[in-house]
Write a protein that holds these residues in place. Structure first.
Motif, PDB file in Angstrom:
ATOM      1  N   ARG A  15     -22.602 -40.574  31.267  1.00  0.00           N
ATOM      2  CA  ARG A  15     -23.163 -40.989  32.551  1.00  0.00           C
ATOM      3  C   ARG A  15     -24.280 -42.002  32.355  1.00  0.00           C
ATOM      4  O   ARG A  15     -24.407 -42.961  33.122  1.00  0.00           O
ATOM      5  CB  ARG A  15     -23.686 -39.770  33.315  1.00  0.00           C
ATOM      6  N   ALA A  16     -25.126 -41.798  31.339  1.00  0.00           N
ATOM      7  CA  ALA A  16     -26.212 -42.744  31.070  1.00  0.00           C
ATOM      8  C   ALA A  16     -25.657 -44.100  30.689  1.00  0.00           C
ATOM      9  O   ALA A  16     -26.149 -45.145  31.135  1.00  0.00           O
ATOM     10  CB  ALA A  16     -27.105 -42.205  29.950  1.00  0.00           C
ATOM     11  N   GLU A  17     -24.589 -44.103  29.851  1.00  0.00           N
ATOM     12  CA  GLU A  17     -23.975 -45.375  29.460  1.00  0.00           C
ATOM     13  C   GLU A  17     -23.363 -46.067  30.671  1.00  0.00           C
ATOM     14  O   GLU A  17     -23.436 -47.288  30.808  1.00  0.00           O
ATOM     15  CB  GLU A  17     -22.914 -45.132  28.391  1.00  0.00           C
ATOM     16  N   ALA A  18     -22.764 -45.271  31.594  1.00  0.00           N
ATOM     17  CA  ALA A  18     -22.176 -45.856  32.793  1.00  0.00           C
ATOM     18  C   ALA A  18     -23.262 -46.470  33.671  1.00  0.00           C
ATOM     19  O   ALA A  18     -23.083 -47.557  34.233  1.00  0.00           O
ATOM     20  CB  ALA A  18     -21.409 -44.792  33.574  1.00  0.00           C
ATOM     21  N   ALA A  19     -24.424 -45.780  33.779  1.00  0.00           N
ATOM     22  CA  ALA A  19     -25.513 -46.319  34.585  1.00  0.00           C
ATOM     23  C   ALA A  19     -26.017 -47.617  33.986  1.00  0.00           C
ATOM     24  O   ALA A  19     -26.291 -48.588  34.688  1.00  0.00           O
ATOM     25  CB  ALA A  19     -26.652 -45.297  34.679  1.00  0.00           C
ATOM     26  N   ASP A  20     -26.156 -47.660  32.626  1.00  0.00           N
ATOM     27  CA  ASP A  20     -26.604 -48.879  31.964  1.00  0.00           C
ATOM     28  C   ASP A  20     -25.600 -50.002  32.163  1.00  0.00           C
ATOM     29  O   ASP A  20     -25.970 -51.170  32.300  1.00  0.00           O
ATOM     30  CB  ASP A  20     -26.817 -48.619  30.473  1.00  0.00           C
ATOM     31  N   ALA A  21     -24.301 -49.650  32.159  1.00  0.00           N
ATOM     32  CA  ALA A  21     -23.268 -50.667  32.338  1.00  0.00           C
ATOM     33  C   ALA A  21     -23.354 -51.304  33.713  1.00  0.00           C
ATOM     34  O   ALA A  21     -23.006 -52.467  33.892  1.00  0.00           O
ATOM     35  CB  ALA A  21     -21.889 -50.048  32.126  1.00  0.00           C
ATOM     36  N   ASP A  22     -23.839 -50.568  34.708  1.00  0.00           N
ATOM     37  CA  ASP A  22     -23.986 -51.098  36.057  1.00  0.00           C
ATOM     38  C   ASP A  22     -25.280 -51.872  36.236  1.00  0.00           C
ATOM     39  O   ASP A  22     -25.469 -52.537  37.256  1.00  0.00           O
ATOM     40  CB  ASP A  22     -23.933 -49.964  37.087  1.00  0.00           C
ATOM     41  N   ALA A  23     -26.206 -51.761  35.290  1.00  0.00           N
ATOM     42  CA  ALA A  23     -27.481 -52.457  35.409  1.00  0.00           C
ATOM     43  C   ALA A  23     -27.257 -53.965  35.308  1.00  0.00           C
ATOM     44  O   ALA A  23     -26.378 -54.441  34.586  1.00  0.00           O
ATOM     45  CB  ALA A  23     -28.441 -51.991  34.319  1.00  0.00           C
ATOM     46  N   ALA A  24     -28.043 -54.709  36.053  1.00  0.00           N
ATOM     47  CA  ALA A  24     -27.936 -56.167  36.062  1.00  0.00           C
ATOM     48  C   ALA A  24     -29.280 -56.775  35.689  1.00  0.00           C
ATOM     49  O   ALA A  24     -30.329 -56.314  36.151  1.00  0.00           O
ATOM     50  CB  ALA A  24     -27.492 -56.668  37.430  1.00  0.00           C
ATOM     51  N   ARG A  25     -29.242 -57.821  34.868  1.00  0.00           N
ATOM     52  CA  ARG A  25     -30.474 -58.489  34.448  1.00  0.00           C
ATOM     53  C   ARG A  25     -30.550 -59.872  35.094  1.00  0.00           C
ATOM     54  O   ARG A  25     -29.607 -60.661  35.038  1.00  0.00           O
ATOM     55  CB  ARG A  25     -30.523 -58.627  32.926  1.00  0.00           C
ATOM     56  N   LEU A  26     -31.695 -60.159  35.700  1.00  0.00           N
ATOM     57  CA  LEU A  26     -31.944 -61.438  36.348  1.00  0.00           C
ATOM     58  C   LEU A  26     -33.089 -62.135  35.625  1.00  0.00           C
ATOM     59  O   LEU A  26     -34.154 -61.542  35.434  1.00  0.00           O
ATOM     60  CB  LEU A  26     -32.318 -61.254  37.821  1.00  0.00           C
ATOM     61  N   LEU A  27     -32.884 -63.380  35.228  1.00  0.00           N
ATOM     62  CA  LEU A  27     -33.937 -64.174  34.599  1.00  0.00           C
ATOM     63  C   LEU A  27     -34.217 -65.392  35.464  1.00  0.00           C
ATOM     64  O   LEU A  27     -33.285 -66.108  35.856  1.00  0.00           O
ATOM     65  CB  LEU A  27     -33.523 -64.610  33.190  1.00  0.00           C
ATOM     66  N   LEU A  28     -35.499 -65.627  35.741  1.00  0.00           N
ATOM     67  CA  LEU A  28     -35.878 -66.721  36.633  1.00  0.00           C
ATOM     68  C   LEU A  28     -36.975 -67.532  35.953  1.00  0.00           C
ATOM     69  O   LEU A  28     -38.020 -66.987  35.585  1.00  0.00           O
ATOM     70  CB  LEU A  28     -36.349 -66.158  37.976  1.00  0.00           C
ATOM     71  N   THR A  29     -36.726 -68.834  35.789  1.00  0.00           N
ATOM     72  CA  THR A  29     -37.634 -69.670  35.012  1.00  0.00           C
ATOM     73  C   THR A  29     -38.412 -70.633  35.908  1.00  0.00           C
ATOM     74  O   THR A  29     -38.113 -70.816  37.087  1.00  0.00           O
ATOM     75  CB  THR A  29     -36.873 -70.499  33.968  1.00  0.00           C
ATOM     76  N   GLY A  30     -39.386 -71.288  35.280  1.00  0.00           N
ATOM     77  CA  GLY A  30     -40.206 -72.274  35.977  1.00  0.00           C
ATOM     78  C   GLY A  30     -39.582 -73.662  35.966  1.00  0.00           C
ATOM     79  O   GLY A  30     -38.359 -73.822  35.961  1.00  0.00           O
ATOM     80  N   ASP A  31     -40.438 -74.673  35.929  1.00  0.00           N
ATOM     81  CA  ASP A  31     -40.029 -76.064  36.119  1.00  0.00           C
ATOM     82  C   ASP A  31     -39.195 -76.598  34.956  1.00  0.00           C
ATOM     83  O   ASP A  31     -39.550 -76.437  33.784  1.00  0.00           O
ATOM     84  CB  ASP A  31     -41.265 -76.947  36.285  1.00  0.00           C
TER      85      ASP A  31
END
Length: 473
Positions: A15-31
């Protein structure tokens, strides 16, 4: 007993691996600026990408957004002062896609360096490279990230060569946020603002952040100062007032430091932190800082819960988005219920909300859509009313004119919960149209009569309607 315990631990692990698999990472940069010394360094290094040291980090994320502070086009077309005209060779644009970027914000004071032709060329070059191009006109745009709908809005508060600018507060920006809030689980606003080279937040940024959050923003990322400003948790939402430079050629020591907003969606929560970057002296190629500074504000204590999707008559309604695509100006709406699913043709949607327009009837879907008038060809917002069924939308009223030319419209409710149309009109009339010059505005309340809208004069509703469009509030 040991067997059962082992099975239980294995189940917890799965279940923990399934939750991690659903996690999404967003990266937002500057100029990001790929002109001047940056383009010269790329050529001197044999075309080596400025992101060669960050490629694994960026490519590992589900969504990567940056501020493209430049215009695609020939430098020969720049007017004086040419050193402040950021014209980018179109052959450099694919480097952004190769680095891992998903979309670029193109609302800033250098987006108009080459005029409207440059704005168009920038959008076309980014789209040809497989990147979303999000300016104020394209906002809100929508992207699907691991099953979640995220709205992206890009705004510019700093006038450039062509003078195009967004204003806070305003009904125009409030309208964008209203649509984003109704269609997405999280709303991200990229805003060009602040004082250049100031590592402190000015009052206008603080006031702007509070207003944007009040209108529905979940996460704000800022640009223009070219130096990092301390992030903060404002009214329960993370605000990165300035992420500083990401890829740029400025030489001041502070401009060599950048910050990447590093956010994770896990379950129904979005939590943000930051990744510090450093750019060596004499170079524009950033890398992760060896020692990561701790944020002065604990953004980990500023989680943002997912917004509630629009639901009408048991149907969840959201934009339908092709895999890997960014949807903006013409949206396909998808309705979902346990036993049904449907999609609409593309439409230029400006807002969408549910309301009980008649006391003895179920809620209807009210939308504002942009269409050209069949009478005079004028392109403008038109109100629509739909019944929502298991097979799709059934039009009850199709964009007919109200009393005066329309700017915006939303629903307001009386104390019983019945909804009325609250319209923000232009100050001119259909008899004496005047779209060329600025004019005053007026508000008017209308009641649904089953086949159209009739004006009402209720004082309390009129007051609520006026407040609805009091600077977009």
């Amino acid at each position: 007993m040991r067997i059962w315990l082992a099975l239980l631990l294995a189940l917890v692990s799965v279940r923990a691996e399934a939750a991690d698999a659903d996690a999404a990472r967003l990266l937002l940069t500057g100029d990001i600026m790929l002109s001047r010394q940056v383009s010269r360094e790329i050529a001197a290094r044999g075309g080596l990408s400025p992101w060669h040291g960050l490629r694994d980090v960026l490519r590992g994320a589900d969504l990567v957004l940056g501020n493209f502070e430049a215009t695609v086009g020939a430098s020969e077309a720049c007017e004086a002062p040419k050193e402040l005209c950021f014209a980018v060779d179109p052959h450099l644009v694919p480097l952004l896609k190769d680095a891992g970027f998903t979309a670029l914000g193109i609302a800033n004071n250098h987006s108009g360096d080459l005029g409207e032709a440059g704005r168009r060329a920038t959008r076309e070059a980014l789209q040809a490279a497989g990147l979303g191009a999000i300016g104020s006109a394209e906002s809100p745009a929508f992207v699907n990230v691991r099953g979640r709908t995220i709205a992206l809005i890009s705004l510019n508060l700093v006038a450039g060569r062509d003078g195009q600018i967004d204003r806070l507060p305003s009904w125009q920006v409030a309208q964008k946020l209203r649509l984003a809030r109704s269609m997405a689980e999280w709303v991200i606003v990229s805003v060009h603002w602040g004082k250049e080279l100031a590592d402190w937040v000015v009052p206008e940024q603080e006031a702007g952040a509070k207003w944007l959050i009040g209108q529905g923003a979940d996460l704000i990322i800022g640009a223009h100062p070219h130096v990092v400003q301390p992030p903060a948790c404002v009214d329960g939402k993370p605000v990165f007032y300035s992420l500083g430079n990401h890829v740029f050629d400025q030489k001041y020591p502070q401009t060599k430091r950048g910050l990447i907003a590093d956010c994770e969606i896990n379950g129904d929560r979005l939590v943000c932190g930051g990744l510090d970057t450093r750019t060596p002296e004499g170079s524009a190629y950033p890398a992760l800082a060896k020692a990561q500074d701790s944020s002065p504000t604990s953004l980990a204590q500023c989680p943002v819960k997912a917004g509630t999707p629009l639901r009408v008559a048991g149907q969840a309604i959201s934009p339908w988005i092709r895999n890997g695509a960014i949807a903006s100006d013409r949206l396909v709406l998808e309705g979902r219920a346990e036993a049904s699913r449907w999609r609409t043709p593309p439409r230029a949607l400006l807002s969408a909300e549910a309301g009980r327009l008649a006391a003895d009837q179920p809620p209807l879907l009210f939308t504002l859509e942009r269409h050209a008038s069949p009478i005079d060809g004028e392109d403008g917002p038109r109100p629509y009313v739909y019944e929502v069924t298991g097979h799709g939308l059934v039009a009850k009223w199709r964009g007919s004119a109200l009393a005066w030319p329309l700017l915006d419209a939303a629903l307001v409710a009386d104390d019983s919960g019945q909804s009325y149309l609250c319209a923000l009109h232009r100050g001119d009339s259909f008899i004496m149209l005047d779209t060329a010059t600025p004019s005053s505005t007026r508000t008017q309340v209308y009641a649904w009569n089953g086949f159209g809208f009739t004006g009402v004069t209720d004082g309390d509703l009129a007051t609520r309607c006026a407040k609805r469009f009091d600077h977009g509030g």
